[in-house]
Structure formats: C-alpha cells, structure tokens
Design an enzyme around this catalytic site. Structure first.
Site, mmCIF file in Angstrom:
data_model
loop_
_atom_site.group_PDB
_atom_site.id
_atom_site.type_symbol
_atom_site.label_atom_id
_atom_site.label_comp_id
_atom_site.label_asym_id
_atom_site.label_seq_id
_atom_site.Cartn_x
_atom_site.Cartn_y
_atom_site.Cartn_z
ATOM 1 N N GLU A 1 1.088 -1.169 0.074
ATOM 2 C CA GLU A 1 0.007 0.213 -0.103
ATOM 3 C C GLU A 1 0.900 1.253 -0.075
ATOM 4 O OE1 GLU A 1 -3.409 -0.319 2.689
ATOM 5 O OE2 GLU A 1 -3.294 1.787 3.282
ATOM 6 N N ASP B 1 0.276 5.275 0.545
ATOM 7 C CA ASP B 1 -0.864 6.007 1.140
ATOM 8 C C ASP B 1 -0.583 7.644 1.153
ATOM 9 O OD1 ASP B 1 -2.577 4.196 2.163
ATOM 10 O OD2 ASP B 1 -1.861 4.269 4.125
ATOM 11 N N GLU C 1 -2.901 10.365 3.233
ATOM 12 C CA GLU C 1 -4.077 10.661 3.943
ATOM 13 C C GLU C 1 -4.128 12.212 4.408
ATOM 14 O OE1 GLU C 1 -5.575 7.891 7.105
ATOM 15 O OE2 GLU C 1 -4.484 6.394 5.925
ATOM 16 N N THR D 1 1.661 10.146 5.328
ATOM 17 C CA THR D 1 1.859 9.268 4.431
ATOM 18 C C THR D 1 2.204 8.115 4.934
ATOM 19 O OG1 THR D 1 4.155 9.908 4.187
ATOM 20 C CG2 THR D 1 2.698 11.104 2.786
#
Ligand SMILES: *[C@@H]1O[C@H](CO)[C@@H](O)[C@H](O)[C@H]1NC(C)=O
Length: 301
Positions: free
Chosen positions: A109, A111, A113, A127
């Site tokens: 993943e 990320d 956010e 992150t």
C-alpha cells in the site's frame, strides 16, 4: 490611409490566436480524465458522485456514512497524478484517504491521507508505505498552501527502485528499494487506486486531537479532477501494458519514470520540504521503537 486587410503582424496574431485555441482545446481534450470510465464509486449510497461530463468526482460525508471510489484498472508501477480539493472550513475528525493498495493479507500500500482540522488550522498530510502487510512507516507534513482553497496535484511515482510522493510536482517523500539490506519493497503485487472520505474522530482523537466531527457542518465534501495515469502500467490477466511496449518505447521520453532517478534539483526540493514542513518521521521516533528504528532509516533521507 484606409487599408482593406489588417497589417501583417495583426494577421499573424489572429492566426496564432485561432491555432492556439485549436491546439489548446485538443490538449485539454486529450488530458481530460473520464471518471466514469476510470473509476467506480464503491460505497456511500449516492454520497459519491461523478459530475461535469465525467470530469469531476465528488465524495461526501454526513452522519449516516462517508463514501469512496476505486479505479477500474490495477497497476504495477506507474506515475499517477490526481488533483484534489479538500473539505473546507471545520473539517476536524474527517479523513480523506487517497492510496494505492493490493489485495490479500500480505498486501502492499502507498498512502496519502489528509487529516481534517478546525477552521483556520492546518491539515496534516499523512503518508505511509506498506510492503507485504507491514506498514509503520508514517511521515506527516503540513502543506505550504491551503488545500481547501483550490485543486492541487498529488502524485505517486512508483517504479522498481523507488516510490516518490509529490505535491504540485515537489517531492515530499522518497521510499527507496532497499531489498539489498532485507527491506521488502512493493514490486510484485498490482495495486488499485482508492479514495474515501470518512469519519475518523475516534482515530484522530487517539492521535491526540480531542476534537469530534461537528455534524452541524455536514455534509463534508471533497472534489477530484484531472486523473492522469497515462504513465502507468496497467496490469491485466497477468500481463503488464508496459512489457508489451517495445524496449525503445519504454526508454522514450514518456516512460522515463520507469527508471527515474532522483536528480539533484529534486533532492534539494525534498530537503526543503522535509526541513520546513515535516512534522512526524517514524525514523526519528525512538520512543516508539525502543529497540532501534527500522533498518531502512539509516539509508533514507
Ligand atoms: C490541527 O492544527 C493544529 C495547529 O493549530 C495542529 O497542532 C494539529 O496537529 C492539527 N491537527 C490535525 C489533525 O491536522
């Protein structure tokens, strides 16, 4: 003296004006994303909407539910850009997540956010990178602009050597492939792009922010436009759209990201962001890792 046709320099500007308009419109059409084709709204019971001729996507959150979408395609490496305009005003307790993720228990993943905040207080850009189901690699930043006032571009560059998070073309984080020292790197599992707008006031509260979502301000709304995955390798039925291209096209200008190195100018920009806007770095969190910070920290900037 009367003249029937305008002097040549005016004629030239007129021609240019017309040509520029045509060229400009073609470029605009070529780069316009089609959300209806590229994404599927997966939850939220009508709270997520595709608008404006499929060029704009809206997610919303109210007391009943948030909403989210996912990409039609899976990617294995790529450079993916999207413009986001975040929930304005009092957005405390809301989280807008924008990430790539694979499936299964040992998922990978990447990320972004965005943690909302009270009016006038800064958003936190959070992150993280997971490889084979293991994350714990958070870095957080403030932004150098108000992400709710206008659209800004958030990009993920992902090739076999590095992952680079960028904001408006400025790199904010690099995660290098350090398999050579035994750190797993996401490179075998295709990922889909996901985004969701949800209520995380429990989580945000645990994170130290003792502020609950103010439902009198609902619905909370975020917008997306200009999705660009032209430089991404679509994974389909076990094959990558990039390996099917000839080696010469892989090394051509459009695909330089596949082996993109971090040049000096980018390193300088990254340092500038990390010096001035980074507010949390797992590599510096010795309280959290009393036995020593993760081994990649020694080699990451
Ligand atoms: C909200 O803003 C304050 C600064 O006024 C900051 O200390 C806090 O970490 C921010 N919280 C989030 C979740 O962005």
């Amino acid at each position: 003296m009367a003249s029937s046709s305008p002097p040549s320099k005016y004629r030239f500007s007129l021609v240019c004006l017309v040509l520029c308009f045509i060229v400009g419109s073609l470029v605009a059409v070529a780069s316009a994303s089609n959300f209806n084709q590229d994404f599927e709204i997966t939850w939220g019971d009508g709270r997520g909407k595709i608008l404006d001729n499929n060029e704009l996507l809206m997610l919303s959150l109210d007391k009943g539910s948030g909403s989210g979408f996912q990409s039609t395609n899976e990617y294995l490496f790529g450079k993916i850009d999207m413009q986001l305009k975040l929930v304005p005003g009092n957005s405390a307790g809301t989280v807008t997540a924008y990430y790539l993720a694979s499936e299964g228990l040992t998922w990978d993943e990447i990320d972004f956010e965005f943690l909302g905040n009270l009016s006038g207080d800064p958003y936190i850009l959070h992150t993280n990178v997971y490889s084979q189901g293991k994350g714990n690699r958070e870095q957080q930043f403030y932004l150098w602009f108000d992400p709710t006032a206008d659209f800004h571009t958030y990009s993920i560059l992902w090739n076999s050597q590095r992952i680079v998070f960028s904001v408006d073309g400025t790199p904010i984080r690099e995660f290098k492939n350090l398999e050579s020292i035994g750190v797993p790197f996401p490179k075998n599992q295709p990922m889909r792009l996901y985004s969701s707008l949800w209520n995380a006031d429990d989580w945000a509260t645990r994170g130290g922010l003792l502020v609950k979502t103010d439902w009198t301000k609902a619905p909370f709304v975020a917008f997306y436009r200009n999705f660009n995955a032209i430089n991404a390798c679509v994974w389909s039925s076990g094959a990558s759209s990039c390996t099917s291209k000839s080696p010469s096209s892989t090394s051509s200008a459009g695909n330089t990201w596949l082996s993109q190195e971090f040049d000096l100018a980018s390193q300088e920009k990254l340092k500038w962001v990390q010096r001035n806007y980074m507010i949390y770095n797992y590599c510096k969190d010795t309280k959290r890792f009393p036995q020593g910070v993760p081994q990649e920290c020694a080699l990451l900037s």
